[in-house]
Write an enzyme that holds these catalytic residues in place. Structure first.
Site, PDB file in Angstrom:
ATOM      1  N   GLY A   8      17.935  12.165   7.029  1.00 46.10           N
ATOM      2  CA  GLY A   8      17.900  10.987   7.877  1.00 46.10           C
ATOM      3  C   GLY A   8      19.141  10.139   7.688  1.00 46.10           C
ATOM      4  O   GLY A   8      19.989  10.414   6.843  1.00 46.10           O
ATOM      5  N   ASN A   9      19.226   9.072   8.449  1.00 46.12           N
ATOM      6  CA  ASN A   9      20.409   8.215   8.401  1.00 46.12           C
ATOM      7  C   ASN A   9      20.522   7.431   7.101  1.00 46.12           C
ATOM      8  O   ASN A   9      21.632   7.126   6.666  1.00 46.12           O
ATOM      9  CB  ASN A   9      20.392   7.243   9.585  1.00 46.12           C
ATOM     10  CG  ASN A   9      20.698   7.939  10.890  1.00 46.12           C
ATOM     11  OD1 ASN A   9      21.796   8.444  11.097  1.00 46.12           O
ATOM     12  ND2 ASN A   9      19.721   7.989  11.782  1.00 46.12           N
ATOM     13  N   ASN A  11      18.234   8.190   4.169  1.00 45.85           N
ATOM     14  CA  ASN A  11      17.834   9.020   3.031  1.00 45.85           C
ATOM     15  C   ASN A  11      17.696  10.484   3.416  1.00 45.85           C
ATOM     16  O   ASN A  11      17.434  10.807   4.573  1.00 45.85           O
ATOM     17  CB  ASN A  11      16.489   8.539   2.461  1.00 45.85           C
ATOM     18  CG  ASN A  11      16.549   7.154   1.876  1.00 45.85           C
ATOM     19  OD1 ASN A  11      17.089   6.946   0.795  1.00 45.85           O
ATOM     20  ND2 ASN A  11      16.004   6.183   2.599  1.00 45.85           N
ATOM     21  N   ILE A  12      17.870  11.336   2.419  1.00 47.08           N
ATOM     22  CA  ILE A  12      17.546  12.754   2.534  1.00 47.08           C
ATOM     23  C   ILE A  12      16.301  12.982   1.691  1.00 47.08           C
ATOM     24  O   ILE A  12      16.281  12.661   0.498  1.00 47.08           O
ATOM     25  CB  ILE A  12      18.688  13.649   2.007  1.00 47.08           C
ATOM     26  CG1 ILE A  12      19.974  13.389   2.779  1.00 47.08           C
ATOM     27  CG2 ILE A  12      18.298  15.123   2.100  1.00 47.08           C
ATOM     28  CD1 ILE A  12      21.197  14.049   2.154  1.00 47.08           C
ATOM     29  N   VAL A  13      15.244  13.494   2.309  1.00 46.23           N
ATOM     30  CA  VAL A  13      14.013  13.774   1.582  1.00 46.23           C
ATOM     31  C   VAL A  13      13.923  15.273   1.341  1.00 46.23           C
ATOM     32  O   VAL A  13      14.053  16.073   2.276  1.00 46.23           O
ATOM     33  CB  VAL A  13      12.770  13.288   2.356  1.00 46.23           C
ATOM     34  CG1 VAL A  13      11.504  13.595   1.560  1.00 46.23           C
ATOM     35  CG2 VAL A  13      12.867  11.793   2.641  1.00 46.23           C
ATOM     36  N   GLY A 106      15.360  13.941  18.548  1.00 42.41           N
ATOM     37  CA  GLY A 106      15.809  14.348  17.220  1.00 42.41           C
ATOM     38  C   GLY A 106      14.870  15.343  16.565  1.00 42.41           C
ATOM     39  O   GLY A 106      13.670  15.404  16.879  1.00 42.41           O
ATOM     40  N   ALA A 107      15.411  16.106  15.623  1.00 40.65           N
ATOM     41  CA  ALA A 107      14.617  17.142  14.947  1.00 40.65           C
ATOM     42  C   ALA A 107      13.460  16.538  14.162  1.00 40.65           C
ATOM     43  O   ALA A 107      12.386  17.140  14.058  1.00 40.65           O
ATOM     44  CB  ALA A 107      15.513  17.950  14.019  1.00 40.65           C
ATOM     45  N   ASP A 108      13.643  15.343  13.605  1.00 43.39           N
ATOM     46  CA  ASP A 108      12.558  14.700  12.860  1.00 43.39           C
ATOM     47  C   ASP A 108      11.414  14.294  13.782  1.00 43.39           C
ATOM     48  O   ASP A 108      10.235  14.463  13.437  1.00 43.39           O
ATOM     49  CB  ASP A 108      13.081  13.497  12.075  1.00 43.39           C
ATOM     50  CG  ASP A 108      13.827  12.489  12.951  1.00 43.39           C
ATOM     51  OD1 ASP A 108      14.256  12.838  14.067  1.00 43.39           O
ATOM     52  OD2 ASP A 108      13.986  11.341  12.508  1.00 43.39           O
ATOM     53  N   ASP A 129       6.913   6.078  13.458  1.00 46.80           N
ATOM     54  CA  ASP A 129       7.675   6.406  12.251  1.00 46.80           C
ATOM     55  C   ASP A 129       8.523   5.205  11.857  1.00 46.80           C
ATOM     56  O   ASP A 129       9.445   4.809  12.570  1.00 46.80           O
ATOM     57  CB  ASP A 129       8.559   7.629  12.520  1.00 46.80           C
ATOM     58  CG  ASP A 129       9.108   8.244  11.236  1.00 46.80           C
ATOM     59  OD1 ASP A 129       9.204   7.521  10.220  1.00 46.80           O
ATOM     60  OD2 ASP A 129       9.456   9.438  11.243  1.00 46.80           O
TER      61      ASP A 129
END
Length: 254
Positions: A8-9, A11-13, A106-108, A129
């Site tokens: 994400g913009n 964070n990376i989870v 978006g993919a998310d 979200d």
């Protein structure tokens, strides 16, 4: 085992699933200045801390809304686990009507509505979200993706307020004891928390009016558990909803 990565913009989870449950999850700051090697060190240490042998992770799936980080994370997954990750885009199987997916979704958000339709195939579902952006993505009961509404996220709004005013402080977001603040911090909390709750509720009502049926509402993202009680229209809070959607997509494409 499956490793799922949501880039994400902010964070990376990264999370690991053993086929029954999420065993571990980590949150890394999204830094486009980091090199591929720097991310390798971070990921290697995080996975190493789980005591899971890298050889046991034999599948991986990645969604990304940050193109500059996509290739770096993809290369490091190959390097760490020896597997080519499934990169989520509009060409993968999702259980949704492919021709209904908006080209710029978006993919998310695609993972969000895929999981929503999988859980509730007979309902109109809106996934709220609470991330860097606040998104409300809606899928109909026939698997058609109707679209999304996007606004600045709660923390994004607070940061903008803090960065563009001389006397207002940076605050931790939580529900204040009163909607009428008696100091700067509670006044900001009231405006953001109650203001966003009202906005989300209004958008949900307008979605239902436009579509002509009641929506089942799933909330996810960092502040979803905190703000959901203020909205009054949230049927379910699911902190791992996006990751569950990525796991679903990985299973559908295996």
């Amino acid at each position: 085992m499956l490793t799922a990565v949501d880039i994400g913009n902010s964070n990376i989870v990264v999370a690991v699933h053993d086929g029954e449950q999420w065993l571990h999850s980590f949150r890394i700051y999204s830094d486009q200045k980091k090199t591929t090697d720097e991310y390798f060190v971070v990921l290697d240490r995080l996975i190493g801390s789980t005591n899971i042998p890298p050889g046991e992770i034999n599948r991986a799936v990645v969604s990304s809304v940050v193109p500059n980080l996509t290739r770096s994370i993809q290369k490091n997954i190959v390097r760490l686990f020896g597997v080519n990750p499934l990169m989520v885009d509009h060409s993968v199987k999702t259980g949704l009507k492919r021709d209904s997916i908006p080209p710029e979704l978006g993919a998310d958000l695609l993972a969000n509505v895929a999981q929503a339709h999988y859980l509730l195939p007979d309902h109109l579902v809106t996934v709220v979200d609470f991330g860097t952006a606040l998104t409300l993505t809606t899928v109909d009961s026939d698997g058609s993706v109707l679209g999304a509404s996007i606004a600045p996220g709660l923390v994004t709004a607070v940061n903008a307020l803090f960065g563009n005013t001389a006397q207002l402080p940076q605050v931790e977001l939580r529900v204040p004891s009163s909607v009428i603040g008696r100091n700067s911090q509670d006044s900001i909390r009231s405006g953001i928390m109650y203001g966003y709750a009202g906005m989300v509720q209004s958008i949900i009502e307008r979605i239902e009016l436009e579509v002509g049926k009641e929506a089942y509402v799933i909330a996810t993202g960092g502040l979803s558990k905190t703000i959901a009680p203020l909205i009054g229209r949230v049927n379910q809070v699911s902190q791992m909803h996006t990751l569950d959607g990525l796991r679903l997509i990985a299973d559908l494409n295996s």
